[in-house]
Motif scaffolding. Structure first.
Motif, PDB file in Angstrom:
ATOM      1  N   PHE A 149       0.848  -1.188   0.000  1.00 27.75           N
ATOM      2  CA  PHE A 149       0.000   0.000   0.000  1.00 27.75           C
ATOM      3  C   PHE A 149       0.887   1.243   0.000  1.00 27.75           C
ATOM      4  CE2 PHE A 149      -2.279  -3.370   2.202  1.00 27.75           C
ATOM      5  CZ  PHE A 149      -3.504  -3.370   1.556  1.00 27.75           C
ATOM      6  N   VAL A 150       0.542   2.214  -0.820  1.00 31.60           N
ATOM      7  CA  VAL A 150       1.228   3.504  -0.846  1.00 31.60           C
ATOM      8  C   VAL A 150       0.226   4.563  -0.427  1.00 31.60           C
ATOM      9  CG1 VAL A 150       2.476   5.198  -2.226  1.00 31.60           C
ATOM     10  CG2 VAL A 150       2.802   2.753  -2.670  1.00 31.60           C
ATOM     11  N   ASP A 151       0.478   5.194   0.708  1.00 26.24           N
ATOM     12  CA  ASP A 151      -0.457   6.159   1.279  1.00 26.24           C
ATOM     13  C   ASP A 151      -1.844   5.532   1.425  1.00 26.24           C
ATOM     14  OD1 ASP A 151      -1.001   8.676   2.387  1.00 26.24           O
ATOM     15  OD2 ASP A 151      -1.801   9.433   0.501  1.00 26.24           O
ATOM     16  N   GLY A 152      -1.872   4.273   1.805  1.00 28.13           N
ATOM     17  CA  GLY A 152      -3.118   3.567   2.025  1.00 28.13           C
ATOM     18  C   GLY A 152      -3.788   3.033   0.776  1.00 28.13           C
ATOM     19  N   LYS A 153      -3.260   3.344  -0.410  1.00 23.79           N
ATOM     20  CA  LYS A 153      -3.851   2.875  -1.662  1.00 23.79           C
ATOM     21  C   LYS A 153      -3.237   1.536  -2.067  1.00 23.79           C
ATOM     22  CE  LYS A 153      -5.014   7.440  -3.548  1.00 23.79           C
ATOM     23  NZ  LYS A 153      -4.897   8.348  -4.725  1.00 23.79           N
ATOM     24  N   ALA A 154      -4.099   0.599  -2.445  1.00 25.10           N
ATOM     25  CA  ALA A 154      -3.619  -0.708  -2.879  1.00 25.10           C
ATOM     26  C   ALA A 154      -2.708  -0.568  -4.095  1.00 25.10           C
ATOM     27  CB  ALA A 154      -4.801  -1.609  -3.203  1.00 25.10           C
ATOM     28  N   GLN A 155      -1.558  -1.246  -4.031  1.00 29.39           N
ATOM     29  CA  GLN A 155      -0.522  -1.086  -5.037  1.00 29.39           C
ATOM     30  C   GLN A 155      -0.242  -2.418  -5.741  1.00 29.39           C
ATOM     31  OE1 GLN A 155       1.883   1.671  -5.989  1.00 29.39           O
ATOM     32  NE2 GLN A 155       1.969   0.088  -7.575  1.00 29.39           N
ATOM     33  N   PRO A 156      -0.552  -2.551  -7.042  1.00 33.51           N
ATOM     34  CA  PRO A 156      -0.121  -3.745  -7.772  1.00 33.51           C
ATOM     35  C   PRO A 156       1.393  -3.708  -7.988  1.00 33.51           C
ATOM     36  CG  PRO A 156      -1.226  -2.218  -9.252  1.00 33.51           C
ATOM     37  CD  PRO A 156      -1.336  -1.631  -7.885  1.00 33.51           C
ATOM     38  N   TYR A 157       1.995  -4.883  -8.068  1.00 25.68           N
ATOM     39  CA  TYR A 157       3.454  -4.948  -8.180  1.00 25.68           C
ATOM     40  C   TYR A 157       3.873  -6.215  -8.901  1.00 25.68           C
ATOM     41  CZ  TYR A 157       3.088  -8.260  -4.292  1.00 25.68           C
ATOM     42  OH  TYR A 157       2.756  -9.345  -3.503  1.00 25.68           O
ATOM     43  N   LYS A 158       5.137  -6.243  -9.294  1.00 24.18           N
ATOM     44  CA  LYS A 158       5.752  -7.421  -9.895  1.00 24.18           C
ATOM     45  C   LYS A 158       6.787  -7.975  -8.919  1.00 24.18           C
ATOM     46  CE  LYS A 158       7.304  -5.256 -13.556  1.00 24.18           C
ATOM     47  NZ  LYS A 158       7.897  -4.993 -14.889  1.00 24.18           N
TER      48      LYS A 158
ATOM     49  N   LEU B  85       5.338   9.808   1.630  1.00 27.89           N
ATOM     50  CA  LEU B  85       4.176   8.970   1.898  1.00 27.89           C
ATOM     51  C   LEU B  85       4.612   7.678   2.581  1.00 27.89           C
ATOM     52  CD1 LEU B  85       2.302   9.391  -1.517  1.00 27.89           C
ATOM     53  CD2 LEU B  85       2.063  10.767   0.566  1.00 27.89           C
ATOM     54  N   GLN B  86       3.678   7.095   3.299  1.00 27.13           N
ATOM     55  CA  GLN B  86       3.993   5.852   3.996  1.00 27.13           C
ATOM     56  C   GLN B  86       3.796   4.655   3.075  1.00 27.13           C
ATOM     57  OE1 GLN B  86       5.399   5.617   6.846  1.00 27.13           O
ATOM     58  NE2 GLN B  86       5.270   3.436   7.308  1.00 27.13           N
ATOM     59  N   LEU B  87       4.818   3.804   3.023  1.00 21.72           N
ATOM     60  CA  LEU B  87       4.754   2.558   2.275  1.00 21.72           C
ATOM     61  C   LEU B  87       4.526   1.416   3.257  1.00 21.72           C
ATOM     62  CD1 LEU B  87       5.400   0.977  -0.491  1.00 21.72           C
ATOM     63  CD2 LEU B  87       7.659   0.659   0.528  1.00 21.72           C
ATOM     64  N   SER B  88       3.521   0.616   3.017  1.00 19.45           N
ATOM     65  CA  SER B  88       3.227  -0.541   3.866  1.00 19.45           C
ATOM     66  C   SER B  88       3.392  -1.815   3.062  1.00 19.45           C
ATOM     67  CB  SER B  88       1.790  -0.459   4.404  1.00 19.45           C
ATOM     68  OG  SER B  88       1.403  -1.694   5.000  1.00 19.45           O
ATOM     69  N   ILE B  89       4.170  -2.754   3.598  1.00 21.54           N
ATOM     70  CA  ILE B  89       4.297  -4.087   3.023  1.00 21.54           C
ATOM     71  C   ILE B  89       3.741  -5.057   4.055  1.00 21.54           C
ATOM     72  CG2 ILE B  89       5.877  -5.874   2.207  1.00 21.54           C
ATOM     73  CD1 ILE B  89       7.709  -3.678   1.185  1.00 21.54           C
ATOM     74  N   THR B  90       2.690  -5.763   3.679  1.00 30.16           N
ATOM     75  CA  THR B  90       1.937  -6.572   4.638  1.00 30.16           C
ATOM     76  C   THR B  90       1.813  -8.000   4.135  1.00 30.16           C
ATOM     77  OG1 THR B  90       0.672  -4.632   5.344  1.00 30.16           O
ATOM     78  CG2 THR B  90      -0.263  -6.785   5.851  1.00 30.16           C
ATOM     79  N   SER B  91       2.182  -8.948   4.983  1.00 32.59           N
ATOM     80  CA  SER B  91       2.072 -10.354   4.606  1.00 32.59           C
ATOM     81  C   SER B  91       0.706 -10.900   5.005  1.00 32.59           C
ATOM     82  CB  SER B  91       3.174 -11.174   5.285  1.00 32.59           C
ATOM     83  OG  SER B  91       3.042 -11.135   6.697  1.00 32.59           O
TER      84      SER B  91
ATOM     85  N   GLY C 107     -10.637  11.462  14.255  1.00 36.02           N
ATOM     86  CA  GLY C 107      -9.552  12.105  13.511  1.00 36.02           C
ATOM     87  C   GLY C 107      -8.736  11.173  12.657  1.00 36.02           C
ATOM     88  N   MET C 108      -8.844   9.851  12.893  1.00 31.78           N
ATOM     89  CA  MET C 108      -8.095   8.904  12.067  1.00 31.78           C
ATOM     90  C   MET C 108      -8.721   8.803  10.690  1.00 31.78           C
ATOM     91  SD  MET C 108      -5.353   7.715  13.239  1.00 31.78           S
ATOM     92  CE  MET C 108      -5.236   6.735  11.759  1.00 31.78           C
ATOM     93  N   ARG C 109      -7.855   8.762   9.665  1.00 36.35           N
ATOM     94  CA  ARG C 109      -8.287   8.595   8.285  1.00 36.35           C
ATOM     95  C   ARG C 109      -7.754   7.261   7.762  1.00 36.35           C
ATOM     96  NH1 ARG C 109      -5.113  12.882   6.171  1.00 36.35           N
ATOM     97  NH2 ARG C 109      -5.757  12.201   4.096  1.00 36.35           N
ATOM     98  N   TYR C 110      -8.636   6.551   7.085  1.00 38.49           N
ATOM     99  CA  TYR C 110      -8.290   5.237   6.537  1.00 38.49           C
ATOM    100  C   TYR C 110      -8.629   5.178   5.051  1.00 38.49           C
ATOM    101  CZ  TYR C 110      -7.592   3.035  11.125  1.00 38.49           C
ATOM    102  OH  TYR C 110      -7.119   2.692  12.369  1.00 38.49           O
ATOM    103  N   ARG C 111      -7.873   4.350   4.327  1.00 35.62           N
ATOM    104  CA  ARG C 111      -8.260   3.973   2.974  1.00 35.62           C
ATOM    105  C   ARG C 111      -8.562   2.472   2.988  1.00 35.62           C
ATOM    106  NH1 ARG C 111      -4.390   8.067   0.807  1.00 35.62           N
ATOM    107  NH2 ARG C 111      -5.754   9.718  -0.013  1.00 35.62           N
TER     108      ARG C 111
END
Length: 351
Positions: A102-111, A151-157, A273-277
């Motif tokens: 996820f990049v800034d909470g947006k789902a990110q396709p990848y290779k 922006l925050q990058l999240s890598i989640t298993s 106040g928390m914002r989520y995508r």
């Protein structure tokens, strides 16, 4: 929850670890499996308590650059495809693992690694050896980001994503398909290049998406008061969510028709106040609507953030894994609070 946040903050310094137990998970230690478990069986079936450790998993960034104080530096995007060197280590049933980005909470396709690897919202890995580091590279053009952004990058298993109940021997995902997150800031030295990501999502998967709010009710608080009592005071610092199918909260399985539509509702509430995508997934593929893939909501005191949508049943397989992932996008605004990625329990949609 606090333990998870601790690992989230230490992800820059050490490999994140997760010990997976029947009926739950812990972030305290790594333990070896004590016996052999058939990965096609569901060891988490209700009313069948188990104490066997099924496996462990750890993952994190490699070849990290440090500043003069020994702190890990943010990643940087300089155009084109971003390449992130990464590593995973697992044992037992945890050797079957998938990854979200996820990049800034947006789902990110990848290779993955090879240039001919397809862009997907989740790649599944079947690791061969127990407790052996497996390096690989995430490759992608960010879905968002402008020059000057950090922006925050999240890598989640996702643990054991290949498992799916058959409604004969098993009817629940139990402790399977839980998440473990690592994060790192991403600095944009130039705008993310424009890429059409539509082919990588399930187009038309969501219809009639509506975002709204509704007042908090005591009935909803009672439904979430399972492990501990959830009251209005708890909502000042914690976040809760629930997935509803045709108006009823579901967590294990739900029988669907061959045609028509299924009305789904996701409710998120708590920490003002928390914002989520939020992104909806079928069989680990993001569902897309006309307005995109990830939907932003902001939590307010005394209210519930609601996302309603319809799913076209004719586009579903006879057995489908369905879940929702919500990613916080302003956690840095609340540095003293526990704010983490949330995933609903995987739900089997079956005919």
């Amino acid at each position: 929850m606090k333990k998870l946040l601790g690992f989230k903050r230490m992800a820059f310094l050490i490999m994140m670890t997760l010990a997976i137990f029947a009926g739950g998970c812990s972030l305290n230690k790594i333990e070896e499996p004590t016996d052999t478990v058939d990965a096609t069986q569901n060891p988490f079936e209700k009313n069948k308590p188990q104490t066997t450790v099924l496996g462990s998993i750890g993952h994190g960034f490699i070849n990290r650059q440090l500043d003069v104080n020994g702190r890990v530096l943010p990643l940087e995007y300089n155009g084109g495809e971003l390449k992130i060197e990464y590593s995973v280590r697992a044992s037992g049933t945890a050797k079957n693992v998938g990854f979200f980005i996820f990049v800034d909470g947006k789902a990110q396709p990848y290779k993955l690694d090879e240039s001919d690897s397809p862009y997907l919202y989740m790649h599944l890995l079947e690791l061969k050896d127990d407790d052996k580091d497996t390096p690989f590279t995430f490759v992608f053009t960010p879905v968002t980001g402008k020059q000057g952004d950090t922006l925050q990058l999240s890598i989640t298993s996702l643990y054991n994503p290949s498992f799916i109940p058959d409604m004969k021997a098993t009817s629940s995902y139990g402790g399977y398909q839980t998440t473990l997150e690592a994060g790192r800031p991403l600095i944009f030295n130039q705008d993310a290049e424009s890429v059409d990501f539509a082919p990588y999502s399930q187009q038309g998967g969501l219809n009639h998406v509506q975002l709204s709010t509704e007042p908090m009710t005591q009935e909803l608080l009672d439904k979430h008061s399972i492990v501990e009592t959830v009251d209005m005071d708890k909502l000042d610092k914690n976040v809760y969510g629930g997935l509803y199918m045709d108006g009823a909260m579901r967590q294990d399985h739900f029988q669907i028709q061959k045609s028509g539509t299924l009305h789904v509702t996701f409710k998120l509430f708590g920490h003002p106040g928390m914002r989520y995508r939020t992104t909806f997934y079928i069989n680990h593929r993001a569902l897309a609507a006309e307005d995109g893939v990830s939907f932003e909501t902001e939590l307010t005191k005394g209210n519930i953030a609601v996302i309603d949508a319809d799913i076209d049943l004719e586009k579903l397989e006879d057995f489908s894994t369905f879940y929702v992932v919500s990613v916080p996008i302003n956690a840095n605004d609340f540095p003293d609070d526990v704010v983490v990625l949330m995933k609903t329990p995987s739900l089997l949609l079956y005919r």
